[in-house]
Write an enzyme that holds these catalytic residues in place. Structure first.
Site, mmCIF file in Angstrom:
data_model
loop_
_atom_site.group_PDB
_atom_site.id
_atom_site.type_symbol
_atom_site.label_atom_id
_atom_site.label_comp_id
_atom_site.label_asym_id
_atom_site.label_seq_id
_atom_site.Cartn_x
_atom_site.Cartn_y
_atom_site.Cartn_z
ATOM 1 C CB ALA A 157 -6.169 -6.525 1.706
ATOM 2 C CB CYS A 158 -7.382 -2.854 -1.151
ATOM 3 S SG CYS A 158 -5.663 -2.762 -1.729
ATOM 4 C CB SER A 159 -11.888 -4.082 1.850
ATOM 5 O OG SER A 159 -12.066 -4.373 0.483
ATOM 6 C CB SER A 338 -7.594 0.290 3.054
ATOM 7 O OG SER A 338 -6.969 1.085 4.050
#
Length: 377
Positions: A157-159, A338
């Site tokens: 995901a966003c990491s 990310s």
């Protein structure tokens, strides 16, 4: 024999040529809402269907800090009878959309690091969504670049970008690769629910790429390189950010385009829970390195929401961070999953001086938090 340092030696970014402003987005969204409410007037009156609310550009900016977003394909997004981007279908023998944009960013990063394909051993494509399950987009990119070795995809995901950089760091540190390129082709627009007032404005498209190698292989032509002092990753399970899109929809007979298959979140809980987690994550990492928060020159933070970044800055610094200290790009790029912190790094790192310290941090669904402390060489 001295221990080798691991270095970020080059970065690259692909920015789409097309963009959608808040005003354009709201005009289309409100047009869709008026049409929807008119078509469902009887059901709305009977209470069996909920009327959709109108929006405004001011609401979006206040809620998020976003004023515009870049998109891979603008066609279809503002069509109130479609409300999603329209991409051309490509055959299996053509390069995929995601590999196409990944290559642009990758080639820029390789040029910045003065690296040739034969210098690179591994390709990581890490992002919120990949265009397909297999073959890996990373292997397609590897083939197009002419890199020998191996490639793999990562979804965090966003990491995803910072987690990929940690994997790259570990591979070079362990000696399983001399040089790794980590690429984040974030084509989020197809998974965005353009019909939802609370989320239709959030995401934009972009691709970033980062070259990681040891200091004994770095080229003298790499003008802006950074020693990686530390990497840190953390995950804590939460359902507050979720997408149920997946291959099992064919088996469980659910609608593959149902509302839960898009990005969905409980924004208030995310804000309340993630901000303190991210601030503590960063401060403890700096403490372990005996680096004072006040000595950090630049904060390249995740670009999801201006209010989150402001609060994290206040928790770390005891005051609001300046635009120079913690540059903001989400106003024009929106949330790019990310890639946000890497966009900020790409655009705001060349002014730093040798010895300056900075933090790259991303956070999101999972929950997941990834960070790197770097120092300019």
């Amino acid at each position: 024999m001295s221990e080798k340092n691991i270095v970020i030696s080059g970065v690259g970014i692909w920015t789409p040529t097309e963009s959608v402003t808040n005003e354009e987005l709201v005009e289309a969204y409100n047009g869709y809402v008026v049409k929807y409410n008119a078509e469902n007037a009887a059901e709305i009156e009977a209470g069996t269907v909920e009327a959709k609310p109108l929006s405004s550009a001011e609401f979006i900016t206040k809620a998020s800090g976003i004023k515009s977003r870049y998109v891979y394909r603008k066609d279809g997004i503002l069509d109130i009878n479609r409300m999603r981007p329209k991409w051309e279908e490509r055959s299996d023998d053509e390069i995929s959309h995601q590999a196409e944009v990944a290559l642009i960013a990758a080639r820029k990063a390789l040029a910045a690091a003065n690296k040739k394909p034969e210098d690179v051993d591994a390709v990581i494509v890490s992002c919120a969504y990949t265009q397909r399950s297999y073959p890996a987009v990373a292997i397609e990119v590897q083939e197009q670049l002419g890199i020998k070795g191996f490639g793999f995809d990562m979804l965090v995901a966003c990491s995803a970008a910072t987690f990929a950089l940690q994997r790259a760091y570990e591979m070079v540190k362990a000696g399983t690769a001399r040089c790794v390129i980590a690429i984040n082709p974030e084509l989020t627009s197809p998974q965005n629910n353009w019909r939802d007032r609370d989320s239709h404005f959030i995401f934009g498209d972009v691709a970033t790429a980062t070259v990681v190698e040891s200091d004994d292989t770095i080229s003298p032509e790499a003008q802006h390189s950074y020693d990686v002092l530390s990497t840190k990753a953390q995950t804590v399970f939460s359902n507050n950010i979720r997408s149920n899109f997946g291959y099992t929809s064919y088996a469980d007979d659910t609608d593959p385009y149902g509302l839960d298959k898009f990005f969905i979140q409980n924004g208030r809980k995310v804000f309340k829970e993630v901000c303190p987690m991210a601030a503590e994550h960063i401060s403890s990492q700096l403490e372990s390195l005996h680096i004072e928060v006040a000595d950090v020159k630049r904060w390249w933070l995740h670009q999801a929401n201006i209010n989150m970044n402001t609060l994290i800055g206040k928790r770390l610094l005891g005051r609001e961070a300046t635009a120079e200290e913690a540059p903001i790009v989400l106003d024009r790029y929106a949330n790019t999953a990310s890639a946000g912190s890497l966009i900020a790094f790409n655009l705001y790192h060349e002014d730093l001086q040798a010895g300056d310290t900075g933090v790259i941090c991303s956070f999101g669904a999972g929950y997941s938090i990834g960070s790197l402390v770097v120092r300019k060489r």
